[in-house]
Design a protein around this motif. Structure first.
Motif, PDB file in Angstrom:
ATOM      1  N   LYS A  86      18.580  36.328  31.196  1.00 58.53           N
ATOM      2  CA  LYS A  86      18.892  34.919  31.483  1.00 58.53           C
ATOM      3  C   LYS A  86      20.255  34.533  30.922  1.00 58.53           C
ATOM      4  CE  LYS A  86      14.052  33.473  31.704  1.00 58.53           C
ATOM      5  NZ  LYS A  86      13.013  32.559  31.164  1.00 58.53           N
ATOM      6  N   GLY A  87      21.223  35.405  31.121  1.00 57.68           N
ATOM      7  CA  GLY A  87      22.584  35.119  30.708  1.00 57.68           C
ATOM      8  C   GLY A  87      22.838  35.268  29.223  1.00 57.68           C
TER       9      GLY A  87
ATOM     10  N   SER B 170      32.543  41.736  34.339  1.00 58.43           N
ATOM     11  CA  SER B 170      32.135  40.738  35.324  1.00 58.43           C
ATOM     12  C   SER B 170      32.235  41.335  36.726  1.00 58.43           C
ATOM     13  CB  SER B 170      33.035  39.504  35.222  1.00 58.43           C
ATOM     14  OG  SER B 170      32.932  38.945  33.928  1.00 58.43           O
TER      15      SER B 170
ATOM     16  N   ASN C 223      29.084  34.200  29.916  1.00 58.18           N
ATOM     17  CA  ASN C 223      29.449  33.515  31.144  1.00 58.18           C
ATOM     18  C   ASN C 223      28.581  34.024  32.292  1.00 58.18           C
ATOM     19  OD1 ASN C 223      31.409  33.487  33.749  1.00 58.18           O
ATOM     20  ND2 ASN C 223      31.833  31.749  32.406  1.00 58.18           N
ATOM     21  N   GLU C 224      28.309  33.148  33.249  1.00 61.14           N
ATOM     22  CA  GLU C 224      27.396  33.500  34.338  1.00 61.14           C
ATOM     23  C   GLU C 224      27.889  34.657  35.190  1.00 61.14           C
ATOM     24  OE1 GLU C 224      29.227  30.062  37.347  1.00 61.14           O
ATOM     25  OE2 GLU C 224      27.171  29.910  36.619  1.00 61.14           O
ATOM     26  N   ASN C 225      29.168  34.964  35.152  1.00 61.77           N
ATOM     27  CA  ASN C 225      29.698  36.050  35.968  1.00 61.77           C
ATOM     28  C   ASN C 225      29.563  37.424  35.327  1.00 61.77           C
ATOM     29  OD1 ASN C 225      30.556  34.264  37.995  1.00 61.77           O
ATOM     30  ND2 ASN C 225      32.454  33.827  36.880  1.00 61.77           N
TER      31      ASN C 225
ATOM     32  N   GLU D 125      28.150  40.793  34.369  1.00 65.10           N
ATOM     33  CA  GLU D 125      27.119  41.633  34.996  1.00 65.10           C
ATOM     34  C   GLU D 125      26.637  42.756  34.083  1.00 65.10           C
ATOM     35  OE1 GLU D 125      28.998  43.055  38.497  1.00 65.10           O
ATOM     36  OE2 GLU D 125      28.743  41.174  39.612  1.00 65.10           O
TER      37      GLU D 125
END
Length: 1020
Positions: A1001-1002, A1020, A978-980, A982
């Motif tokens: 890139k995720g 995240s 997921n883009e969140n 980290e």
């Protein structure tokens, strides 16, 4: 022999003087009680309790009672060591004593009491008019009445006890030595001289004690004698095996734990050299709840090193039937409990009594920092003796751990069987060395001692025996009374330094015994499977709700559910080998589980409701298509074998690990090629034909034009077998079960119940004796899988039911799923090892395959099968009568399926996952256009890596993702996050960080070895 007879006789006379009756009986009063009425009984004044008379009759199965009384010592007791002795009609049946007691003296828990622990200390030096208040909790299990109960007073003569064991222990060694062994004659000569010094006449205590001292001085020559230098060394540790449930309920086990620990603690006060080990967290946790004063004493002894905490599991589960993630939780929660509660980090898997060992265990151990596996159970094999006892055990992924098989048995035993709960005598120490099959390899041996199964633990006699063997007796191995863990640390060092000396055992540790435990009490196995699936979905939904809406992760609620599942995976509950009352409790536990799970599920779905009012839940890690099931309106109503119906909707490209809006994935029209009449079922891939008894005569792969069923044979052939094992009814299937076979072929009805468009189905109903069997045999419109939904109303006893499938394939082995992978087992009978493996375990599937074609059998709650040649028989049901006469009586629900595939194990795994974790529709209304769609929690490249669990981390706000490789191949796979997200890192199974994983890139990239489990932590 005359000398030994003389010594036995005279020592028995001396032994009778260890506890001398004072001729006094404590006046007791009595009341029966409720299990939960402990505190009120402790505080009661007993005025309304009944007086106990010599002909007092009491006791019943699952009974609970109190006996209380006060006694004042007379002048004749002054200065003496005084004990109370429990007088009861003790029975000792199947590893337990009945009754069992917990003794309080002056309000303080003194010790447990049973047939092996009857005496309890009142005072070490009595004073005139000293008074004692005695209160005894007593539990009964047997279906018989107790006649009488009393507490008598005795003088405990420590000097007589001391010289008795000084003489008795070497005598027990000598009687086992060969007639021509000079050490035998040396010991007997000294003992004869010593015994002849003992003056057993009454009336002069000083004369008696002087004679004991002279005898002790003569006997000392035995312990001072030198033996050969390289004497075997046996390290001994006290222990008590306590079955969490078996022939008694869990609530009784909580009492057994208190009694056993009280006894261990009492002995520690008197024997400073006593070392004791215990391992099951769940019972320690119960003890802390029920008897905190005992728990505090244990904690103090753990800190001093005298009470050893070892064994990493939450309890001792069945490790063939429990699922993979459940085994992880047994380790995770067990290690955490020991660390958090005692500051102890266990390193061992202690499973002395479970019924075979999955080849998944070495990897689970390795990835949890556990280094040693210990059992004795494989010595119960009915055909083959395990060739070694110290070895490396290699799992399906290549992980290796040290394994040790206990070798304790009586010296003169003629069997290969060993024990983990001996009433320790020289015969067991000498037998431990004699039974050891690797005597050519240097190194010590290990022995645990103490009454077990029903608890109780070591006795004074055992501790006295150890003290004498520690001194050294010619002809007996050297004994060291020590802790368990140091022994195994030393063994590990030896094996790592000289690996060439030790064999490697590859694969499962199959127990050639107790094969029926894979099937007995089928309802519990179904509850277990359903509960494991429910927890997987709940944890996934909880993580999703936390990510999307910040919903707090329900750690406590989920842990309560896990505790229910783990408790009921104990190795006499889940295997079906307990009494009926245990399953009454288990039914109640599971009812509570499913009620709480449903409430939590509804709460989580409510939190996710903004996604859409009608959503499809896909908790698998793959994009999926097929039928989604709903309790609302669907495209077709599907019949179930129990007479109910459920609706289905065809869906396509349902994204993994998320909720998808139904309007986005529903398929409005289906190009169905289904054909169905009462004796034929077909779609574009399969054609199935049935005879007039409802059995399959033909199963044809239409794309290959290949017949699957062996010519002239019948498939889905339901067979009943006489199932009357020679012993251990609920546990065993004997090899002769096939001697009587009865066809279940009395077909009552046969009718088409579904014609499409999504599925076609035929309903069959049979009568067998007093029982009724219904099957819905169904074929979906685009499937290579034939589904068989089954309902049985069973009223037979000692009967085994199987479904046979003789296959037209060229294969000499089958693959069967275990936790986190699969194992291959030969279907021939070339060796005695092959012949003994006539009933085997599986998780969700078993597969027979050629390189490019195969037939897999999927199930939703069955764990036993047999395969001979290319005939596979799924074991559906058995109905033993001991220890529960009504086992398996009544209604049963289960499903199994026949899957055609092209030799791809990944396809088989995914089909089994789909079968057990079907797509589901939640809510009944459509999704509006403006509602936001949820992204998957993550997406995995390919279909040969799966997710076993997605859960909240035990500590902090991170998410834990457990992945594993399903086909036995090394692969590199990318995972889209997921883009969140980290940060990502790998952890062990205890969620301890190992190494960071770069995010590019995720996405992250992971390398999996064959069957490897990787645990990913993402933040995240």
């Amino acid at each position: 022999m005359k000398t030994i007879r003389k010594l036995d006789n005279l020592l028995s006379k001396l032994g009778a003087r260890i506890f001398r009756p004072l001729g006094e009986t404590v006046p007791l009063r009595y009341r029966s009680a409720e299990y939960h009425g402990r505190q009120s009984a402790i505080e009661a004044d007993r005025a309304d309790w009944l007086e106990v008379t010599p002909d007092h009759i009491w006791g019943e199965p699952d009974g609970y009672y109190w006996f209380g009384g006060k006694v004042t010592l007379g002048s004749h007791s002054t200065g003496k060591r005084i004990v109370g002795r429990i007088e009861a009609a003790f029975g000792n049946v199947m590893g337990r004593s009945d009754p069992q007691c917990l003794v309080r003296v002056n309000g303080r828990i003194a010790q447990g009491g049973d047939a092996n622990h009857r005496e309890f200390l009142l005072t070490t030096s009595a004073t005139e008019s000293e008074s004692f208040d005695i209160l005894i909790e007593a539990g009964t299990i047997e279906d018989r009445r107790q006649l009488g109960f009393a507490v008598t007073l005795h003088e405990h003569d420590l000097q007589a006890e001391d010289i008795y064991y000084d003489l008795k222990v070497p005598l027990d060694v000598a009687r086992l030595l060969a007639e021509d062994d000079p050490r035998r004659h040396f010991i007997l000569r000294i003992l004869n001289e010593a015994v002849d010094q003992i003056d057993l006449r009454d009336g002069n205590d000083l004369r008696f004690r002087s004679s004991l001292q002279r005898a002790k001085e003569i006997a000392a020559e035995i312990y001072q004698a030198t033996d050969f230098e390289n004497k075997p060394v046996v390290v001994v540790t006290g222990h008590t095996h306590i079955d969490v449930a078996w022939l008694w309920r869990v609530r009784e086990t909580r009492q057994k734990m208190a009694r056993s620990m009280a006894t261990a603690l009492a002995l520690m006060e008197e024997f400073p050299d006593y070392r004791f080990m215990y391992n099951q967290c769940v019972l320690l946790d119960y003890l802390n709840e029920d008897y905190p004063e005992l728990f505090d004493q244990i904690s103090a002894h753990v800190s001093s090193g005298r009470f050893e905490i070892e064994g990493a599991l939450w309890l001792e589960p069945d490790v063939n039937i429990a699922g993979g993630e459940a085994l992880v939780r047994h380790i995770l929660y067990g290690v955490d409990y020991h660390q958090r509660t005692f500051g102890v980090r266990p390193r061992m898997v202690w499973l002395p009594d479970t019924f075979g060992y999955s080849a998944a265990l070495p990897q689970l151990m390795k990835k949890s920092g556990l280094d040693t596996f210990v059992t004795h159970k494989l010595s119960w094999n009915d055909t083959n003796r395990m060739p070694d006892e110290k070895l490396f055990w290699q799992g399906i992924d290549g992980s290796q751990v040290v394994a040790y098989f206990l070798t304790t048995q009586p010296y003169d035993s003629k069997s290969i069987g060993t024990t983990y709960c001996p009433n320790l005598k020289p015969t067991h120490v000498m037998g431990t060395w004699r039974r050891h099959g690797q005597q050519h390899v240097p190194g010590d041996l290990f022995l645990v001692y103490g009454h077990g199964d029903g608890g109780g633990g070591p006795t004074r006699e055992m501790l006295h025996n150890i003290r004498r063997m520690e001194k050294g007796i010619p002809g007996c191995p050297k004994v060291v009374h020590g802790a368990m863990r140091p022994f195994f640390q030393k063994l590990i060092g030896e094996m790592q330094a000289h690996p060439e000396r030790y064999p490697v055992w590859v694969g499962e540790l199959y127990l050639e015994f107790h094969r029926g435990t894979l099937t007995s009490v089928a309802k519990n196995k179904r509850f277990n499977r359903l509960a494991e699936i429910a927890l997987k979905e709940l944890e996934f939904l909880a993580v999703l709700a936390r990510r999307e809406h910040g919903t707090p992760y329900p750690h406590d609620e989920l842990r309560v559910l896990w505790d229910i599942v783990m408790l009921n995976q104990f190795h006499d509950i889940l295997p079906g080998s307990s009494i009926g009352a245990v399953y009454e409790d288990s039914d109640r536990d599971y009812a509570h589980f499913f009620e709480k799970a449903l409430t939590l599920r509804q709460s989580l779905l409510k939190a996710l409701a903004p996604v859409g009012k009608a959503s499809v839940i896909n908790s698998a890690s793959r994009t999926r298509s097929g039928l989604a099931f709903t309790t609302g309106q669907g495209q077709q109503s599907l019949h179930q074998a129990d007479g109910t119906t459920i609706a289905a909707i065809a869906v396509t490209n349902v994204r993994p690990l998320t909720l998808s809006c139904l309007t986005d994935v529903a398929t409005n029209s289906v190009a169905s090629r289904l054909e169905v009449v009462t004796n034929r079922l077909a779609n574009q891939y399969l054609e199935v034909r049935f005879d007039h008894h409802g059995r399959i005569t033909s199963l044809r792969d239409k794309s290959r034009n290949r017949e699957i069923i062996k010519a002239g044979y019948l498939a889905n052939r339901l067979q009943a077998f006489r199932d009357m094992p020679a012993e251990y009814d609920a546990w065993d299937i004997d090899a002769d079960f096939e001697d009587q076979c009865f066809e279940i072929d009395q077909l009552i009805s046969m009718a088409v119940v579904e014609e499409g468009p999504l599925r076609a189905a035929i309903r069959f109903e049979w009568q067998y004796e007093h029982s009724r069997i219904v099957q819905i045999v169904a074929l979906e419109h685009d499937a290579r899988r034939l589904d068989i939904d089954t309902y049985i109303d069973w009223h037979e006893h000692n009967t085994l039911v199987k479904a046979a499938f003789p296959l037209e394939l060229n294969a000499a082995a089958v693959d069967a799923e275990i936790q986190f992978g699969h194992v291959r087992r030969g279907t021939h009978r070339n060796t005695s090892w092959d012949r003994a493996r006539f009933e085997c375990s599986m998780q969700r599937w078993v597969d027979v395959a050629e390189p490019d074609f195969g037939i897999a059998f999927l199930n939703d709650c069955k764990y036993g099968y047999d395969a001979k040649g290319t005939t596979v028989r799924l074991t559906l049901l058995r109905s033993p009568t001991y220890p529960w006469p009504e086992a398996d009586q009544g209604k049963h629900r289960f499903r199994y399926a026949v899957l055609l595939h092209d030799g791809d194990r990944g396809t088989v795994h995914n089909a089994a996952e789909d079968f057990n974790l079907p797509l589901q529709v939640t809510y009944d209304e459509g999704c509006s256009a403006e509602e936001r769609q949820l992204a998957p929690l993550l997406e995995i490249e390919g279909t040969d890596v799966t997710i076993e669990a997605i859960k909240g981390a035990e500590n902090g706000q991170a998410t834990i993702v457990r992945l594993w490789q399903t086909t036995g191949c090394e692969v590199t796979r990318q995972i889209a996050l997921n883009e969140n997200v980290e940060r990502a890192c790998l952890t062990d199974l205890l969620e301890q960080e190992l190494a960071p994983v770069p995010i590019t890139k995720g996405k992250i990239e992971l390398v999996f070895k064959p069957f490897e489990i990787l645990t990913l932590k993402i933040e995240s």
